[in-house]
Scaffold this motif. Sequence first.
Motif, PDB file in Angstrom:
ATOM      1  N   ALA A 131     -13.956  21.164 -55.321  1.00  0.00           N
ATOM      2  CA  ALA A 131     -13.316  20.516 -56.467  1.00  0.00           C
ATOM      3  C   ALA A 131     -13.728  21.142 -57.797  1.00  0.00           C
ATOM      4  CB  ALA A 131     -13.620  19.018 -56.465  1.00  0.00           C
ATOM      5  N   ALA A 132     -15.011  21.391 -57.999  1.00  0.00           N
ATOM      6  CA  ALA A 132     -15.463  21.923 -59.279  1.00  0.00           C
ATOM      7  C   ALA A 132     -14.834  23.275 -59.576  1.00  0.00           C
ATOM      8  CB  ALA A 132     -16.986  22.015 -59.303  1.00  0.00           C
ATOM      9  N   ALA A 133     -14.803  24.162 -58.566  1.00  0.00           N
ATOM     10  CA  ALA A 133     -14.188  25.485 -58.759  1.00  0.00           C
ATOM     11  C   ALA A 133     -12.708  25.352 -59.063  1.00  0.00           C
ATOM     12  CB  ALA A 133     -14.409  26.344 -57.511  1.00  0.00           C
ATOM     13  N   MET A 134     -12.032  24.437 -58.365  1.00  0.00           N
ATOM     14  CA  MET A 134     -10.599  24.268 -58.566  1.00  0.00           C
ATOM     15  C   MET A 134     -10.305  23.693 -59.946  1.00  0.00           C
ATOM     16  SD  MET A 134      -8.077  22.762 -55.616  1.00  0.00           S
ATOM     17  CE  MET A 134      -9.071  23.578 -54.373  1.00  0.00           C
ATOM     18  N   ILE A 135     -11.072  22.683 -60.349  1.00  0.00           N
ATOM     19  CA  ILE A 135     -10.867  22.065 -61.659  1.00  0.00           C
ATOM     20  C   ILE A 135     -11.102  23.084 -62.773  1.00  0.00           C
ATOM     21  CG2 ILE A 135     -11.793  20.335 -63.255  1.00  0.00           C
ATOM     22  CD1 ILE A 135     -12.330  18.596 -60.718  1.00  0.00           C
ATOM     23  N   GLY A 136     -12.062  23.969 -62.568  1.00  0.00           N
ATOM     24  CA  GLY A 136     -12.342  24.999 -63.565  1.00  0.00           C
ATOM     25  C   GLY A 136     -11.207  25.963 -63.787  1.00  0.00           C
ATOM     26  N   LEU A 137     -10.250  26.019 -62.859  1.00  0.00           N
ATOM     27  CA  LEU A 137      -9.082  26.893 -62.996  1.00  0.00           C
ATOM     28  C   LEU A 137      -7.868  26.157 -63.543  1.00  0.00           C
ATOM     29  CD1 LEU A 137      -9.406  28.793 -59.588  1.00  0.00           C
ATOM     30  CD2 LEU A 137      -9.734  29.786 -61.862  1.00  0.00           C
ATOM     31  N   CYS A 138      -8.041  24.867 -63.863  1.00  0.00           N
ATOM     32  CA  CYS A 138      -6.891  24.027 -64.223  1.00  0.00           C
ATOM     33  C   CYS A 138      -6.781  23.796 -65.725  1.00  0.00           C
ATOM     34  CB  CYS A 138      -6.990  22.675 -63.522  1.00  0.00           C
ATOM     35  SG  CYS A 138      -6.742  22.778 -61.738  1.00  0.00           S
ATOM     36  N   ASP A 139      -5.542  23.655 -66.164  1.00  0.00           N
ATOM     37  CA  ASP A 139      -5.251  23.250 -67.533  1.00  0.00           C
ATOM     38  C   ASP A 139      -5.182  21.732 -67.649  1.00  0.00           C
ATOM     39  OD1 ASP A 139      -4.526  25.975 -68.828  1.00  0.00           O
ATOM     40  OD2 ASP A 139      -3.332  25.927 -66.990  1.00  0.00           O
ATOM     41  N   ALA A 140      -4.758  21.078 -66.577  1.00  0.00           N
ATOM     42  CA  ALA A 140      -4.614  19.625 -66.580  1.00  0.00           C
ATOM     43  C   ALA A 140      -5.015  19.078 -65.223  1.00  0.00           C
ATOM     44  CB  ALA A 140      -3.178  19.216 -66.904  1.00  0.00           C
ATOM     45  N   ALA A 155     -13.379  16.875 -67.857  1.00  0.00           N
ATOM     46  CA  ALA A 155     -13.088  17.712 -69.022  1.00  0.00           C
ATOM     47  C   ALA A 155     -14.170  18.764 -69.242  1.00  0.00           C
ATOM     48  CB  ALA A 155     -12.939  16.841 -70.261  1.00  0.00           C
ATOM     49  N   ALA A 156     -15.406  18.428 -68.901  1.00  0.00           N
ATOM     50  CA  ALA A 156     -16.510  19.376 -69.085  1.00  0.00           C
ATOM     51  C   ALA A 156     -16.367  20.612 -68.206  1.00  0.00           C
ATOM     52  CB  ALA A 156     -17.840  18.678 -68.787  1.00  0.00           C
ATOM     53  N   LEU A 157     -15.566  20.503 -67.154  1.00  0.00           N
ATOM     54  CA  LEU A 157     -15.357  21.642 -66.255  1.00  0.00           C
ATOM     55  C   LEU A 157     -14.281  22.597 -66.766  1.00  0.00           C
ATOM     56  CD1 LEU A 157     -15.582  19.768 -62.835  1.00  0.00           C
ATOM     57  CD2 LEU A 157     -17.256  21.353 -63.797  1.00  0.00           C
ATOM     58  N   GLY A 158     -13.545  22.203 -67.818  1.00  0.00           N
ATOM     59  CA  GLY A 158     -12.606  23.149 -68.408  1.00  0.00           C
ATOM     60  C   GLY A 158     -11.228  22.660 -68.794  1.00  0.00           C
ATOM     61  N   PRO A 159     -10.604  21.731 -68.052  1.00  0.00           N
ATOM     62  CA  PRO A 159      -9.238  21.324 -68.392  1.00  0.00           C
ATOM     63  C   PRO A 159      -9.159  20.681 -69.774  1.00  0.00           C
ATOM     64  CG  PRO A 159      -9.836  20.545 -66.209  1.00  0.00           C
ATOM     65  CD  PRO A 159     -11.094  21.040 -66.853  1.00  0.00           C
ATOM     66  N   ARG A 160      -8.073  20.960 -70.499  1.00  0.00           N
ATOM     67  CA  ARG A 160      -7.925  20.359 -71.826  1.00  0.00           C
ATOM     68  C   ARG A 160      -7.210  19.009 -71.771  1.00  0.00           C
ATOM     69  NH1 ARG A 160      -4.307  24.747 -71.712  1.00  0.00           N
ATOM     70  NH2 ARG A 160      -2.113  24.247 -72.161  1.00  0.00           N
ATOM     71  N   PHE A 161      -6.646  18.683 -70.599  1.00  0.00           N
ATOM     72  CA  PHE A 161      -5.972  17.396 -70.422  1.00  0.00           C
ATOM     73  C   PHE A 161      -6.431  16.806 -69.104  1.00  0.00           C
ATOM     74  CE2 PHE A 161      -2.629  14.628 -68.841  1.00  0.00           C
ATOM     75  CZ  PHE A 161      -2.188  13.956 -69.971  1.00  0.00           C
ATOM     76  N   VAL A 162      -7.054  15.624 -69.154  1.00  0.00           N
ATOM     77  CA  VAL A 162      -7.484  14.935 -67.938  1.00  0.00           C
ATOM     78  C   VAL A 162      -7.023  13.481 -68.021  1.00  0.00           C
ATOM     79  CG1 VAL A 162      -9.437  16.455 -67.449  1.00  0.00           C
ATOM     80  CG2 VAL A 162      -9.779  14.452 -68.891  1.00  0.00           C
ATOM     81  N   ALA A 163      -6.588  12.957 -66.901  1.00  0.00           N
ATOM     82  CA  ALA A 163      -6.099  11.575 -66.851  1.00  0.00           C
ATOM     83  C   ALA A 163      -6.521  10.963 -65.530  1.00  0.00           C
ATOM     84  CB  ALA A 163      -4.585  11.539 -67.006  1.00  0.00           C
ATOM     85  N   ARG A 164      -6.525   9.623 -65.509  1.00  0.00           N
ATOM     86  CA  ARG A 164      -6.890   8.917 -64.279  1.00  0.00           C
ATOM     87  C   ARG A 164      -5.947   7.735 -64.091  1.00  0.00           C
ATOM     88  NH1 ARG A 164     -11.931   5.458 -62.398  1.00  0.00           N
ATOM     89  NH2 ARG A 164     -11.864   4.693 -64.531  1.00  0.00           N
ATOM     90  N   GLU A 180      -7.478  13.879 -73.905  1.00  0.00           N
ATOM     91  CA  GLU A 180      -6.753  15.112 -74.232  1.00  0.00           C
ATOM     92  C   GLU A 180      -7.374  15.753 -75.464  1.00  0.00           C
ATOM     93  OE1 GLU A 180      -2.265  16.825 -75.183  1.00  0.00           O
ATOM     94  OE2 GLU A 180      -2.581  14.662 -75.013  1.00  0.00           O
ATOM     95  N   ALA A 181      -8.000  16.908 -75.254  1.00  0.00           N
ATOM     96  CA  ALA A 181      -8.621  17.650 -76.364  1.00  0.00           C
ATOM     97  C   ALA A 181      -9.514  16.739 -77.204  1.00  0.00           C
ATOM     98  CB  ALA A 181      -7.542  18.298 -77.233  1.00  0.00           C
ATOM     99  N   GLY A 182     -10.284  15.893 -76.530  1.00  0.00           N
ATOM    100  CA  GLY A 182     -11.221  15.010 -77.208  1.00  0.00           C
ATOM    101  C   GLY A 182     -10.649  13.669 -77.626  1.00  0.00           C
ATOM    102  N   GLU A 183      -9.335  13.491 -77.567  1.00  0.00           N
ATOM    103  CA  GLU A 183      -8.704  12.226 -77.945  1.00  0.00           C
ATOM    104  C   GLU A 183      -8.509  11.353 -76.709  1.00  0.00           C
ATOM    105  OE1 GLU A 183      -4.448  10.432 -79.624  1.00  0.00           O
ATOM    106  OE2 GLU A 183      -4.727  12.604 -79.400  1.00  0.00           O
ATOM    107  N   ARG A 184      -8.896  10.084 -76.831  1.00  0.00           N
ATOM    108  CA  ARG A 184      -8.716   9.131 -75.736  1.00  0.00           C
ATOM    109  C   ARG A 184      -7.547   8.202 -76.039  1.00  0.00           C
ATOM    110  NH1 ARG A 184     -13.262   9.262 -72.466  1.00  0.00           N
ATOM    111  NH2 ARG A 184     -15.059  10.257 -73.457  1.00  0.00           N
ATOM    112  N   TYR A 185      -6.734   7.966 -75.020  1.00  0.00           N
ATOM    113  CA  TYR A 185      -5.660   6.982 -75.160  1.00  0.00           C
ATOM    114  C   TYR A 185      -5.248   6.509 -73.772  1.00  0.00           C
ATOM    115  CZ  TYR A 185      -2.667  11.142 -74.366  1.00  0.00           C
ATOM    116  OH  TYR A 185      -2.086  12.290 -73.868  1.00  0.00           O
ATOM    117  N   GLU A 186      -4.388   5.509 -73.737  1.00  0.00           N
ATOM    118  CA  GLU A 186      -3.900   4.974 -72.475  1.00  0.00           C
ATOM    119  C   GLU A 186      -2.381   5.020 -72.441  1.00  0.00           C
ATOM    120  OE1 GLU A 186      -5.483   1.051 -71.900  1.00  0.00           O
ATOM    121  OE2 GLU A 186      -7.420   1.813 -71.183  1.00  0.00           O
TER     122      GLU A 186
END
Length: 296
Positions: free
Chosen positions: A179-188, A210-219, A230-236
């Motif tokens: 997972a860590a290697a894969m996430i490091g290759l992802c934009d989102a 987000a610390a692994l590299g993607p600029r957009f993460v959601a759950r 997203e780029a440091g901004e949190r929203y729902e």
Amino acid sequence: MLVCCGLVTLDVVQVVDALPAPDEKVVARSLSATFGGPAANAAATAVALGVPTTLVTAVGGGPLADVVRRELATSGVDLVDVAGDDPCAGQPAVSTVLVTRATGERAVVSTNASGFGDLAVGTRGTGLPDAVAFLDDAGPGDVVLLDGHLPGLALAVARRARERGAAVVLDAGSWKPDAAAMIGLCDAVVASADLRPPGVGEEGVLDALAALGPRFVARTRGPRAVEVLEAGERYEIAAPGPARVVDTLGAGDVVHGAFAARVATGASWRAALEHAVRVASRSVEHAGARGWIDAR
């Protein structure tokens, strides 16, 4: 170009009034057998939304594989099968799914991609070089969606996509060894509520991803609002409630397929996810992972 890379299964789905107790036999209300799997369902979702999509996966051999290929073709999904016609290729992954009639909740038993190892299938059939060669035509504006399965294949596809400037998106259903290697290759990354990086509590999941590299993460969190960083901004993003829940099977796959499809048409990450949540909310009002497609 939209490419979905990962798992395809043969899904045997039965609707029951209640899950059987130990040593109990129940009679199903209905039965269907068709393809499933996160990447495959996502690809079919994107096609249904008007975005031509290629599925890169390992189907395997035998009569079950023939069913999977035929059903994929019927859904309009283009297929790159890295297992090819190799007689040593494994059987397709099979999922047995029980859907509870009253609630739409489901129980799943699946072999996943255990018959193909880590791919490992890359040394057989068409092989990994051929499997990723078509990405040489990819570039900025194109999207690759990974589902975390078949990691040997997924990492090769993600690296080639990055080289060509295509966006890489991950459906992070659970934490896997690569997972860590894969996430490091992802934009989102769009993760499920079940995903937990090692040593990370629920409140820290988005930051850890987000610390692994993607600029957009959601759950996603089922019927609750989707959390986004997203780029440091949190929203729902609010999840509109369906009129009624018939079947939750594949709802997460619909989110990821609709998200990737929208990004491939030029939408922002946020707009794409808002659209995807609406599509997934409608999808659970119908039976099966793709029943909503026929009902449109």
